[in-house]
Scaffold this motif. Structure first.
Motif, mmCIF file in Angstrom:
data_model
loop_
_atom_site.group_PDB
_atom_site.id
_atom_site.type_symbol
_atom_site.label_atom_id
_atom_site.label_comp_id
_atom_site.label_asym_id
_atom_site.label_seq_id
_atom_site.Cartn_x
_atom_site.Cartn_y
_atom_site.Cartn_z
ATOM 1 N N ILE A 191 -75.444 -24.885 -18.096
ATOM 2 C CA ILE A 191 -75.813 -25.238 -19.470
ATOM 3 C C ILE A 191 -76.640 -26.511 -19.431
ATOM 4 O O ILE A 191 -76.134 -27.582 -19.072
ATOM 5 C CB ILE A 191 -74.548 -25.442 -20.330
ATOM 6 N N GLU A 192 -77.915 -26.391 -19.776
ATOM 7 C CA GLU A 192 -78.790 -27.566 -19.795
ATOM 8 C C GLU A 192 -78.875 -28.071 -21.231
ATOM 9 O O GLU A 192 -79.187 -27.307 -22.151
ATOM 10 C CB GLU A 192 -80.178 -27.197 -19.270
ATOM 11 N N PHE A 193 -78.608 -29.355 -21.421
ATOM 12 C CA PHE A 193 -78.637 -29.940 -22.757
ATOM 13 C C PHE A 193 -80.056 -30.401 -23.065
ATOM 14 O O PHE A 193 -80.556 -31.356 -22.481
ATOM 15 C CB PHE A 193 -77.632 -31.095 -22.856
ATOM 16 N N LYS B 108 -76.988 -31.173 -16.876
ATOM 17 C CA LYS B 108 -76.751 -29.750 -16.611
ATOM 18 C C LYS B 108 -75.286 -29.590 -16.249
ATOM 19 O O LYS B 108 -74.820 -30.125 -15.244
ATOM 20 C CB LYS B 108 -77.612 -29.264 -15.448
ATOM 21 N N THR C 263 -82.698 -19.993 -24.855
ATOM 22 C CA THR C 263 -82.380 -21.258 -25.509
ATOM 23 C C THR C 263 -81.623 -20.971 -26.809
ATOM 24 O O THR C 263 -81.973 -20.044 -27.530
ATOM 25 C CB THR C 263 -83.687 -22.018 -25.795
ATOM 26 N N ILE D 112 -79.262 -25.897 -26.334
ATOM 27 C CA ILE D 112 -78.965 -25.739 -24.908
ATOM 28 C C ILE D 112 -79.723 -24.540 -24.348
ATOM 29 O O ILE D 112 -80.121 -23.638 -25.083
ATOM 30 C CB ILE D 112 -77.453 -25.531 -24.653
#
Lengths: 322, 322
Positions: free
Chosen positions: B78-80, B177, B28, B216
């Motif tokens: 990329i996960e917000f 994502k 992260t 992210i």
């Protein structure tokens, strides 16, 4: 409360037509609508039947309806109160028609049709695409709704115009209020081409085409000062959908950007069904948004595929990774 | 858990840049992002300050970030996870820039700018447009996020490309994502141009531009087989909005149809504020959907104005009837 049977139809815009009924502003009308092919597609039809379609009779519109007291310069306010579907609907690819007709593909993906899906329609429309049972929530609306044109003559129902007509805007469903300008005495309102559900774009050229009864309330605004359709709607944010897979189409031409976005979704779906099935599914369920039009010179149109249309155990498999 | 301060910026895509940090997949990262003007607009700025903007320093991007093990052909996921805004934001019209820059109007509607709004930003962004206190729910996202390009050289951040970049897609917010192709060893991820909220289109050329911290999680998919950005999102259906006023733009050219839809909304809003304020409000709050692309020869792009951004007692007055 008025009712109009679908035996009173026309399929050209023609302001010289006699009204089939005369209705006072503020009244409620239930209008029976045939489906777009006017009975040429039935639940037992197959794809090859689409090759025999007589296009001269498509878009049977119920009407025209005279609104008492309506005059040029006024506006009709049409509130959509209810839609009663009739158990079935169809989606087809007609050769030569649609957003990707004759589109060159770098890989041999055949979208040319003819292709046909028959849907079972209740609270949702169901049909099989590949091995997947697809469920599309019913969000019915009239593809065509319009007032009589100012210009005398017979005009095709295909293009939308200042009178509304074939707008194919999916948010003209229950709860929406559509405002249409009046160009001729009595307004001469007609509707047809009813759809059970549609994605933004209606990309394959057809939605879930279906006969249905449409109940509307028509009000009149005198000297309203509008020159084209405007509407209010509460159905943009569809609570049936939460998870989306989205494909941005990036291109210096907005039309090409839109094509890339839909091709991207078709490419992903084609792992689970034939490309032409994917094209039809995009037409009834995929939304298209103009993401940006300012980042010179590349614009973006993004296509959004709702995952909830797939069986629950299949959703995690709808992937674009190798 | 990594943190990157916004003193490590670049404002061209350039794959020869040394990474500012090296991060393992699955970790992260909290990334501090400046706003798009790189400090040239501050909360005390006025419209005339926009005339002095130095465009050579806009789009400061934080990065590049090396993702350990990333190689060409892979994809980043990329996960917000979170966005932390900093109390303010701005929206401006820069002369010569934007969807309607130099657009001829039949009536003398001046959209040319310079014009500037400073927003107070908490859970929502608030600012006055005309006499109306406007409230836009905070839906933060990075306007720019991308990987290093395969081609060596320095490239403008303005156009979005196969690496993502300046996509300005409003749904890349919390929960989304984003999958980006990797073109160079280490991926070289950068982000910036953070927005508190934006309408589809970003029509005036700016959103609610604001500095913020973006958290992210970056994962790596080896040999992923994607060639451009694709994303998953759960924010398409925004529960903050229910009632919309909608204006269909009808035209044989999709670009012109989009312009007509936005002009229609600006025209309606201009009863309550200046046209250039309406243009800015459209840029941050109005969505644009491609309604249909098949009803030859007239396509429709519809612009949707959410009524909930207006004070409750003003909503019923937002009318298009004379």
């Amino acid at each position: 409360m008025y009712a109009i049977h679908a035996n009173t139809i026309h399929n050209k815009w023609d302001s010289s037509l006699k009204p089939v009924i005369s209705v006072k502003p503020g009244e409620t009308i239930t209008i029976d609508s045939r489906e777009a092919s006017d009975g040429q597609v039935v639940p037992s039809s197959t794809a090859s039947d689409l090759l025999k379609l007589d296009f001269s009779i498509i878009h049977p519109l119920t009407g025209p309806i005279e609104i008492v007291g309506a005059e040029p310069g006024d506006a009709l306010e049409i509130e959509f109160l209810n839609f009663q579907t009739k158990g079935w609907g169809w989606t087809g690819v007609l050769p030569g028609f649609g957003f990707l007709a004759n589109e060159p593909y770098t890989t041999p993906i055949d979208l040319s049709g003819p292709a046909l899906k028959i849907w079972k329609v209740e609270n949702e429309a169901t049909a099989k695409f590949g091995d997947l049972e697809i469920r599309i929530p019913s969000r019915p609306f009239p593809g065509v709704i319009g007032t009589g044109l100012a210009t005398r003559g017979r005009f095709s129902t295909i293009p939308p115009r200042e009178n509304g007509g074939n707008m194919d805007v999916k948010h003209l469903t229950k709860g929406a209020k559509l405002f249409l300008p009046v160009f001729v005495k009595g307004a001469l309102l007609s509707l047809g081409d009813t759809h059970v559900a549609q994605g933004d774009g209606e990309v394959c050229g057809t939605a879930i085409e279906a006969p249905m009864e449409v109940t509307i309330k028509v009000s009149l605004h005198k000297n309203a000062g509008i020159s084209q359709p405007i509407f209010e709607t509460n159905s943009v944010n569809d609570s049936a959908f939460r998870e989306y897979l989205a494909y941005p189409g990036i291109d210096p031409n907005l039309w090409e950007a839109a094509k890339k976005s839909i091709k991207g979704i078709i490419s992903i779906l084609s792992s689970f069904m034939t490309p032409v099935e994917a094209y039809m599914l995009a037409s009834v369920a995929v939304d298209m948004k103009v993401s940006q039009v300012v980042d010179v010179p590349n614009w973006i149109v993004t296509a959004y595929l709702p995952k909830e249309i797939f069986p629950e155990d299949a959703r995690s498999k709808i992937s674009f990774l190798r």
